[in-house]
Design an enzyme around this catalytic site. Structure first.
Site, short mmCIF file in Angstrom:
data_model
loop_
_atom_site.label_atom_id
_atom_site.label_comp_id
_atom_site.label_asym_id
_atom_site.label_seq_id
_atom_site.Cartn_x
_atom_site.Cartn_y
_atom_site.Cartn_z
N ASP A 18 0.85 -1.19 0.00
CA ASP A 18 0.00 0.00 0.00
C ASP A 18 0.89 1.24 0.00
O ASP A 18 1.67 1.45 0.94
CB ASP A 18 -0.87 -0.06 1.27
CG ASP A 18 -1.76 1.15 1.43
OD1 ASP A 18 -1.66 2.12 0.65
OD2 ASP A 18 -2.56 1.12 2.38
N ASN B 265 -7.36 12.22 -10.50
CA ASN B 265 -8.20 12.55 -11.64
C ASN B 265 -8.12 14.07 -11.86
O ASN B 265 -7.61 14.79 -11.00
CB ASN B 265 -9.63 12.01 -11.48
CG ASN B 265 -10.32 12.59 -10.28
OD1 ASN B 265 -10.32 13.81 -10.10
ND2 ASN B 265 -10.89 11.75 -9.45
N VAL C 117 -6.31 4.24 -5.77
CA VAL C 117 -5.18 4.71 -4.98
C VAL C 117 -5.40 6.16 -4.53
O VAL C 117 -4.97 6.56 -3.43
CB VAL C 117 -3.85 4.53 -5.76
CG1 VAL C 117 -3.71 5.48 -6.92
CG2 VAL C 117 -2.67 4.62 -4.82
N ASP C 118 -6.10 6.94 -5.34
CA ASP C 118 -6.41 8.34 -5.01
C ASP C 118 -7.22 8.40 -3.70
O ASP C 118 -6.89 9.16 -2.77
CB ASP C 118 -7.22 8.92 -6.18
CG ASP C 118 -7.34 10.42 -6.16
OD1 ASP C 118 -6.74 11.06 -5.29
OD2 ASP C 118 -8.04 10.96 -7.04
N ILE D 184 -8.89 1.99 -12.58
CA ILE D 184 -10.15 2.51 -13.14
C ILE D 184 -9.94 3.00 -14.58
O ILE D 184 -10.83 2.87 -15.42
CB ILE D 184 -10.67 3.65 -12.23
CG1 ILE D 184 -10.98 3.10 -10.83
CG2 ILE D 184 -11.91 4.31 -12.83
CD1 ILE D 184 -10.99 4.15 -9.73
P1 ADP Z 1 -6.19 5.02 -12.39
O1 ADP Z 1 -7.47 5.82 -12.34
O2 ADP Z 1 -4.98 5.84 -12.78
O3 ADP Z 1 -6.34 3.76 -13.17
P2 ADP Z 1 -6.43 3.53 -9.87
O4 ADP Z 1 -6.27 4.07 -8.51
O5 ADP Z 1 -7.78 3.02 -10.26
O6 ADP Z 1 -5.91 4.68 -10.85
O7 ADP Z 1 -5.40 2.36 -10.10
C1 ADP Z 1 -4.02 2.54 -10.32
C2 ADP Z 1 -3.26 1.37 -9.71
O8 ADP Z 1 -3.13 1.60 -8.31
C3 ADP Z 1 -3.94 0.02 -9.88
O9 ADP Z 1 -2.98 -0.92 -10.36
C4 ADP Z 1 -4.40 -0.32 -8.46
O10 ADP Z 1 -4.36 -1.72 -8.22
C5 ADP Z 1 -3.35 0.38 -7.64
N1 ADP Z 1 -3.72 0.70 -6.24
C6 ADP Z 1 -4.94 0.82 -5.68
N2 ADP Z 1 -4.82 1.13 -4.38
C7 ADP Z 1 -3.48 1.22 -4.10
C8 ADP Z 1 -2.70 1.49 -2.94
N3 ADP Z 1 -3.26 1.78 -1.76
N4 ADP Z 1 -1.33 1.48 -3.06
C9 ADP Z 1 -0.74 1.22 -4.24
N5 ADP Z 1 -1.42 0.96 -5.38
C10 ADP Z 1 -2.77 0.95 -5.31
#
Ligand code: ADP
Length: 175
Positions: A11, A25, A34-35, A125
């Site tokens: 994480d 975004n 992750v956001d 996403i």
């Molecule tokens: P995007 O909208 O740029 O695709 P996402 O947040 O949906 O961003 O996903 C980007 C990547 O971050 C994905 O591979 C997801 O599995 C990963 N991700 C989600 N949560 C975390 C976290 N807490 N730490 C690291 N990576 C994460």
């Protein structure tokens, strides 16, 4: 060169580095993935900082990056970059993903930070095919490091087994 790149599974909000990168975004006001995790862990100070940037310069376009404080996170700063939404590959997605990594690294360098952690931008996403995104991330960061002494250390933080395997394979190939 490759010793300056490390792969970590976990994480990104828990990593102690100078700067972590947020796959934001364009609104800069938080979202899912992750956001959302970064905003939850950082608390209201991060959202306030993002709102201020938003008021000053409006939305953040794909490929661009901005830097803020990190609120309650262990990191000192958060770099917010907007990756491309995958639209089939004919909408400049590759160039925009390269720009997202490069512009994030430039902010890290400009602020004198020594370490940075990246998530796999656009691979959640936003739907970018994971192997292609990992290759772009790896090559863009490697190229940048050949011409910059800062950051000294770059961590790719993979949240799941698939991305961890993809990045580890790339690192092994470049060793
Ligand atoms: P995007 O909208 O740029 O695709 P996402 O947040 O949906 O961003 O996903 C980007 C990547 O971050 C994905 O591979 C997801 O599995 C990963 N991700 C989600 N949560 C975390 C976290 N807490 N730490 C690291 N990576 C994460």
């Amino acid at each position: 060169m490759q010793s300056r790149i490390q792969i970590v599974q976990g994480d990104i909000t828990t990593i102690s580095v100078d700067a972590i990168v947020n796959a934001a975004n364009p609104s800069l006001l938080g979202g899912g993935g992750v956001d959302g995790a970064i905003h939850r862990a950082a608390g209201p100070a991060l959202l306030a900082a993002c709102k201020k940037v938003r008021q000053q310069q409006g939305e953040c376009a794909p490929g661009h990056a901005v830097i803020t404080e990190a609120g309650d996170l262990p990191a000192k700063a958060v770099v917010h970059t907007v990756g491309p939404v995958w639209r089939g590959g004919e909408a400049q997605e590759e160039r925009l993903l390269q720009d997202a990594y490069r512009n994030s690294l430039q902010l890290v360098t400009d602020n004198g930070y020594r370490s940075v952690a990246f998530p796999a931008i656009s691979t959640g996403i936003y739907g970018y095919p994971r192997a292609a995104a990992a290759l772009i991330a790896f090559n863009t960061v490697s190229d940048y490091l050949t011409t910059h002494s800062l950051p000294e250390q770059v961590y790719f933080v993979c949240y799941d087994d698939e991305n961890t395997r993809l990045y580890q394979r790339l690192l092994a190939q470049h060793a």
